[in-house]
Design a protein around this motif. Structure first.
Motif, short mmCIF file in Angstrom:
data_model
loop_
_atom_site.label_atom_id
_atom_site.label_comp_id
_atom_site.label_asym_id
_atom_site.label_seq_id
_atom_site.Cartn_x
_atom_site.Cartn_y
_atom_site.Cartn_z
N TYR A 32 0.84 -1.19 0.00
CA TYR A 32 0.00 0.00 0.00
C TYR A 32 0.89 1.26 0.00
CZ TYR A 32 -3.52 3.40 1.45
OH TYR A 32 -4.33 4.51 1.53
N THR A 50 -4.90 -4.48 -5.54
CA THR A 50 -5.71 -5.68 -5.38
C THR A 50 -4.86 -6.92 -5.19
OG1 THR A 50 -7.44 -7.05 -6.36
CG2 THR A 50 -5.86 -6.06 -7.89
N GLN A 54 -9.54 -8.70 -2.73
CA GLN A 54 -9.89 -7.38 -2.22
C GLN A 54 -9.43 -6.35 -3.24
OE1 GLN A 54 -7.55 -7.89 1.35
NE2 GLN A 54 -9.39 -7.73 2.59
N ARG A 56 -8.94 -2.22 -3.59
CA ARG A 56 -8.91 -0.94 -2.89
C ARG A 56 -8.69 0.17 -3.90
NH1 ARG A 56 -5.59 0.37 2.61
NH2 ARG A 56 -7.09 -1.17 3.37
N TRP A 67 -9.40 6.07 0.63
CA TRP A 67 -9.63 4.85 -0.12
C TRP A 67 -10.98 4.25 0.24
CZ3 TRP A 67 -10.24 0.73 3.14
CH2 TRP A 67 -9.65 0.81 4.39
N CYS A 68 -11.44 3.39 -0.64
CA CYS A 68 -12.60 2.56 -0.35
C CYS A 68 -12.26 1.17 -0.86
CB CYS A 68 -13.88 3.12 -0.96
SG CYS A 68 -13.82 3.38 -2.72
N GLU A 69 -12.92 0.18 -0.28
CA GLU A 69 -12.50 -1.19 -0.54
C GLU A 69 -13.69 -2.09 -0.78
OE1 GLU A 69 -8.91 -2.70 1.67
OE2 GLU A 69 -10.47 -3.91 2.60
N GLU A 71 -14.66 -6.42 -1.33
CA GLU A 71 -14.19 -7.79 -1.17
C GLU A 71 -15.03 -8.69 -2.08
OE1 GLU A 71 -13.45 -9.19 2.75
OE2 GLU A 71 -12.90 -7.20 3.45
#
Length: 148
Positions: A32, A50, A54, A56, A67-69, A71
Motif C-alpha cells: 500500500y 488488489t 480485495q 482498494r 480509499w474505499c474497498e 471484497e
C-alpha cells in the motif's frame, strides 16, 4: 499496470497487484505504501491495489490519502453483493475513466468534488458545534447566576 484513455495518451488509473492476504493491512501495508509512493511520484491521483480478492480504490494527495474497498467474496453471497460489484464496475468503467479535461477523468472529478464538499460540511458543522457550545455555556451560566 496503467489504464489510459482511448488514445493511450492520458493515464487514467494505475493498478498494482498485491500478494498479501489482506490489502493495506499487516504485510499488505508495504505494498500500500508503494502504491501511494507510485501515485504521488507519477502525479496520478487514482489507483487500484488488489490481491484478486480485495480491491482498494486509492486517491492520493500530496500529504493525505483516502480509499474505499471491496471484497469479492461478498459479491456472490446474496443479491446485495451483486449491487456492490455493479457499483465497482460502474466506477471503473471506461466511461467514468474517460478524460473530461486535461489530466482529469469523470471519476477523479467526482472524488475531488466529494472531498471538497466534505471539507465544506466539516466547516459548517464545526461552526454549528461552536455556536451550540456557546449557547449551552450561556444557559449554564444563567442557571448558576439564578441559583446564587
Amino acid at each position: 499496470m496503467i489504464f489510459a484513455d482511448d488514445a493511450g495518451q492520458t493515464p487514467a488509473l494505475l493498478v498494482m497487484a498485491d500478494t498479501s492476504p489482506q490489502v493495506g493491512r499487516g504485510r499488505g501495508r508495504t505494498k500500500y505504501a508503494q502504491m501511494l509512493e507510485l501515485l504521488r511520484g507519477t502525479g496520478q491521483r487514482l489507483g487500484v491495489l488488489t490481491n484478486g480478492q480485495q480491491f482498494r480504490l486509492v486517491y492520493a494527495g500530496l500529504d493525505f490519502e483516502s480509499w474505499c474497498e471491496w471484497e469479492s467474496d461478498r459479491w456472490f453471497d446474496d443479491g446485495e453483493g451483486t449491487e456492490e460489484l455493479c457499483g465497482l464496475r460502474q466506477l471503473l468503467s471506461p466511461e467514468s475513466l474517460k478524460p473530461i479535461r486535461e489530466g482529469s477523468s469523470g471519476l477523479l472529478d467526482a472524488v475531488e468534488e466529494s472531498r471538497k464538499r466534505q471539507a465544506d460540511l466539516s466547516s459548517v458543522l464545526r461552526e454549528n458545534v461552536r455556536q451550540a457550545v456557546e449557547l449551552l455555556l450561556e444557559e449554564v451560566s444563567m442557571a448558576q447566576s439564578d441559583q446564587a
